[in-house]
Design a protein around this motif. Structure first.
Motif, short mmCIF file in Angstrom:
data_model
loop_
_atom_site.label_atom_id
_atom_site.label_comp_id
_atom_site.label_asym_id
_atom_site.label_seq_id
_atom_site.Cartn_x
_atom_site.Cartn_y
_atom_site.Cartn_z
N GLY A 91 -1.19 -10.54 -1.15
CA GLY A 91 -2.40 -10.44 -1.96
C GLY A 91 -3.26 -9.22 -1.65
O GLY A 91 -4.31 -9.03 -2.26
N LEU A 92 -2.84 -8.41 -0.69
CA LEU A 92 -3.53 -7.16 -0.30
C LEU A 92 -4.97 -7.41 0.15
O LEU A 92 -5.81 -6.50 0.11
CB LEU A 92 -3.53 -6.16 -1.47
N SER A 93 -5.26 -8.62 0.60
CA SER A 93 -6.64 -8.96 0.93
C SER A 93 -7.08 -8.47 2.30
O SER A 93 -8.29 -8.33 2.56
CB SER A 93 -6.83 -10.48 0.85
N ASP A 94 -6.12 -8.20 3.20
CA ASP A 94 -6.48 -7.83 4.57
C ASP A 94 -6.08 -6.41 4.91
O ASP A 94 -5.78 -6.09 6.06
CB ASP A 94 -5.83 -8.80 5.56
N ILE A 95 -6.08 -5.53 3.92
CA ILE A 95 -5.79 -4.12 4.15
C ILE A 95 -7.10 -3.35 4.11
O ILE A 95 -7.86 -3.44 3.13
CB ILE A 95 -4.83 -3.55 3.09
N GLY A 96 -7.39 -2.58 5.15
CA GLY A 96 -8.60 -1.75 5.17
C GLY A 96 -8.49 -0.60 4.18
O GLY A 96 -7.41 -0.04 3.98
N LEU A 97 -9.60 -0.24 3.58
CA LEU A 97 -9.58 0.79 2.56
C LEU A 97 -9.12 2.15 3.10
O LEU A 97 -8.55 2.95 2.37
CB LEU A 97 -10.97 0.93 1.93
N THR A 98 -9.37 2.42 4.37
CA THR A 98 -8.97 3.70 4.96
C THR A 98 -7.86 3.54 5.99
O THR A 98 -7.56 4.47 6.72
CB THR A 98 -10.18 4.38 5.62
N GLU A 99 -7.26 2.36 6.04
CA GLU A 99 -6.14 2.14 6.98
C GLU A 99 -4.96 3.01 6.57
O GLU A 99 -4.52 2.99 5.42
CB GLU A 99 -5.75 0.66 6.94
N LEU A 100 -4.44 3.79 7.50
CA LEU A 100 -3.40 4.76 7.17
C LEU A 100 -2.02 4.14 7.16
O LEU A 100 -1.72 3.23 7.96
CB LEU A 100 -3.41 5.93 8.17
N TRP A 101 -1.18 4.64 6.26
CA TRP A 101 0.23 4.28 6.30
C TRP A 101 0.83 4.91 7.55
O TRP A 101 0.62 6.08 7.83
CB TRP A 101 0.95 4.77 5.05
N PRO A 102 1.55 4.13 8.40
CA PRO A 102 2.00 4.62 9.70
C PRO A 102 2.73 5.97 9.63
O PRO A 102 3.70 6.13 8.88
CB PRO A 102 2.95 3.51 10.17
N GLY A 103 2.24 6.93 10.40
CA GLY A 103 2.87 8.24 10.49
C GLY A 103 2.44 9.22 9.42
O GLY A 103 2.90 10.38 9.42
N TYR A 104 1.58 8.80 8.50
CA TYR A 104 1.17 9.66 7.39
C TYR A 104 -0.34 9.74 7.29
O TYR A 104 -1.07 9.03 8.00
CB TYR A 104 1.76 9.15 6.07
N THR A 105 -0.82 10.58 6.42
CA THR A 105 -2.25 10.84 6.30
C THR A 105 -2.84 10.25 5.02
O THR A 105 -3.87 10.70 4.54
CB THR A 105 -2.51 12.35 6.33
N ILE A 106 -2.19 9.25 4.45
CA ILE A 106 -2.68 8.58 3.25
C ILE A 106 -2.92 7.10 3.55
O ILE A 106 -2.25 6.51 4.40
CB ILE A 106 -1.69 8.72 2.08
#
Length: 444
Positions: A91-106
Motif C-alpha cells: 500500500g506504499l503507506s510506510d515509505i518516506g517521501l525522501t527515502e532513497l532507493w538503495p545505492g541511488y540518488t532518487i
C-alpha cells in the motif's frame, strides 16, 4: 534495472536532477501504452478498433492499483531468489517521501512509479496477439492475474537484488526478458489455448488505418527513450546517455533492415514494415543497449530487423493466429537482443562482462543470457497457457462467433470507432433531387 555502482564510501544523497529526470522518464514510459493502443488499433479491422484501444487502456487502471497494493513489494522487496517481500511497501503507506532507493540518488517513490509504468505496458503488449476475439471482462481478469502470477515474479528474478537471474549475472538493461520475451511468450501460450480468429488465412485482415499505426509507432519510439535511458536511474556516469544513443541507432538500423528484407521478399517498402521494423529494433536494444557500443547497436538492430521480419510469417506456416505479430516482434526481438549481448558486450558500459567478440572471447556471458532467456520464456508460456485455459473453462475467454464476425466493438463496448451515418452515400426514396444529391446533375 541496472546494477548499482558505488564510487565512494559516503552514502548517496538525493539528487534533484536525477529525480526530475526519472519523473520525466516515467511519464514517457506511460505515454508508450497509449502509443501501443494506437499502433495496435490501426492494425486491426474497423470493427475491432475500440476494443484494441481499450485492451491497452484497461491495463493502466488495473496494474496501477495492483502495483500500489502489493506488486512493488513482491517484485522489489527482499526475500527468496524467486519472489520478494517488504511489508512496509504494501500500500506504499510506510515509505518516506525522501527515502532513497538503495545505492541511488532518487527516492523510493520515484523508482516505484518508474517500475509501475513497465508493469503497465507489459500485459498490454500481449493484447495484440488476441485481437478480435476475447471477452473484455476475461481480458481484464487475465491482466490482473497475469500481472500478479507472471510479471511480478519475473521482474524480481531479473531486477530484484535477490533475484536468481540478477545474481547469476544475466544482463537485461530495460526489459528484454522481463518485458518483451515475457509478453511474447505469454501471447503464444494464450493463442494456443483460445485458437484462431474466424476466417484466419481465408478472409482479408489488413490494417484499417496505417496512419494510426505510424502515429503509434512514433509515440512508442519517443517514449522508449524514457523506457531505456531511464533504466540506469540517473546519468552520473554516462551509461544512460550511451543507452539513449544506442536506442536511436538500433531502431534506425532495424527499420532499414526490415524494409530491405521486405523489398527483396515481397517487392515493396511498406509503411507497416517501417513501423514494425522500428518496434523490432526498440525491442532488441532494450536489454542490450547499455552493454554494447553504437556499432554493436547497429548490428543488434539490423539482425533483429531481419529476424523479426522473417519470424512474423511463421504463424502461417505453423498455424497459430498471432493477430498483430506480438510473438514475431516482441518474443523473437527480445530473444535476439538478449542473446546478442553474449556476442557484442564490450565490458565498458553497464557491466564489465564481455561477449564472444570482445575481451577474452569467452562464452560465459552467452550462457548466462541463454539461462535467463529460456527460463523466462518457458515460465511465461506455460503459466500463461494454464491461466488462459482456466479462464476459458470457467468464464470463457472468447466472444461468440457471431459477435466476432459482426464486430466486437459494438457488443463489448456499445460503441464504434467511426460514425459513418453522416457520410452520405445514398438518397432517401422519393426525395426530390437537390444540389446535394448525387442524382442531380451539377454544372461545372
Amino acid at each position: 534495472m541496472a546494477p548499482a555502482i558505488t564510487l565512494a564510501a559516503e552514502a548517496p544523497k538525493l539528487s534533484s536532477a536525477n529525480t526530475g529526470f526519472m519523473l520525466i522518464c516515467s511519464a514517457l514510459v506511460l505515454l508508450m501504452t497509449p502509443g501501443l493502443a494506437f499502433f495496435y488499433g490501426g492494425m486491426v479491422r474497423v470493427k475491432s478498433t475500440l476494443n484494441m484501444l481499450m485492451m491497452s487502456f484497461i491495463s493502466i487502471g488495473i496494474i496501477t492499483i495492483l502495483w500500489v497494493l502489493y506488486g512493488f513489494s513482491l517484485a522489489f522487496g527482499s526475500g527468496s531468489p524467486f519472489i520478494g517481500w517488504n511489508a512496509d511497501w504494501i500500500g506504499l503507506s510506510d515509505i518516506g517521501l525522501t527515502e532513497l532507493w538503495p545505492g541511488y540518488t532518487i527516492p523510493v517513490f520515484v523508482f516505484m512509479v518508474f517500475q509501475m509504468m513497465f508493469a503497465i505496458i507489459t500485459p498490454a503488449l500481449i493484447s495484440g496477439a488476441l485481437a478480435d476475439r476475447v471477452k473484455f471482462t476475461a481480458w481484464a481478469l487475465f491482466v490482473a492475474l497475469w500481472g500478479t502470477i507472471v510479471y511480478v515474479p519475473v521482474a524480481h528474478w531479473v531486477w530484484g537484488a535477490d533475484g536468481w537471474a540478477y545474481k547469476l549475472g544475466v544482463i537485461d538493461f530495460a526489459g528484454g526478458t522481463a518485458v518483451h520475451i515475457n509478453a511474447g511468450a505469454a501471447a503464444l501460450g494464450v493463442i494456443l489455448v483460445i485458437g484462431k480468429r474466424v476466417g484466419f488465412k481465408k478472409d482479408p485482415m489488413r490494417p484499417h488505418s496505417l496512419p494510426l499505426v505510424m502515429l503509434g509507432a512514433g509515440l512508442l519510439w519517443f517514449g522508449w527513450f524514457g523506457f531505456n535511458a531511464g533504466s540506469w536511474l540517473g546519468n552520473d556516469d554516462g551509461v544512460g546517455a550511451l543507452m539513449f544513443v544506442n536506442t536511436q541507432v538500433a531502431t534506425a538500423a532495424a527499420m532499414l533492415a526490415w524494409l530491405a528484407y521486405e523489398k527483396i521478399k515481397h517487392g515493396a517498402f511498406t509503411t507497416l514494415g517501417a513501423a514494425s521494423g522500428a518496434v523490432a529494433g526498440l525491442v532488441a536494444i532494450t536489454p542490450s543497449g547499455g552493454a554494447v557500443s553504437p556499432l554493436g547497436a547497429i548490428a543488434v538492430g539490423a539482425i533483429a530487423g531481419v529476424a523479426c521480419a522473417a519470424a512474423v510469417g511463421l504463424k502461417f506456416r505453423f498455424g497459430y493466429d498471432d493477430s498483430l505479430d506480438v510473438v514475431g516482434v516482441h518474443m523473437v526481438g527480445g530473444i535476439v537482443g538478449s542473446l546478442l549481448i553474449g556476442f557484442f558486450a564490450t565490458g565498458k558500459g553497464q557491466s564489465a562482462a564481455t561477449g564472444v567478440f570482445y575481451g577474452d572471447h569467452s562464452f560465459d556471458q552467452l550462457w548466462k543470457q541463454c539461462a535467463g532467456v529460456f527460463a523466462v520464456l518457458a515460465y511465461s508460456l506455460i503459466v500463461s497457457a494454464v491461466l488462459a485455459f482456466l479462464l476459458d473453462k470457467t468464464i470463457g475467454m472468447r466472444v461468440p462467433e457471431d459477435v466476432e464476425v459482426s464486430g466486437i466493438d459494438r457488443a463489448e463496448h456499445a460503441e464504434t470507432a467511426y460514425d459513418f451515418s453522416g457520410a452520405g452515400g445514398g438518397v432517401v426514396a422519393g426525395a426530390p433531387a437537390t444540389a446535394a444529391s448525387p442524382n442531380k446533375k451539377v454544372d461545372a
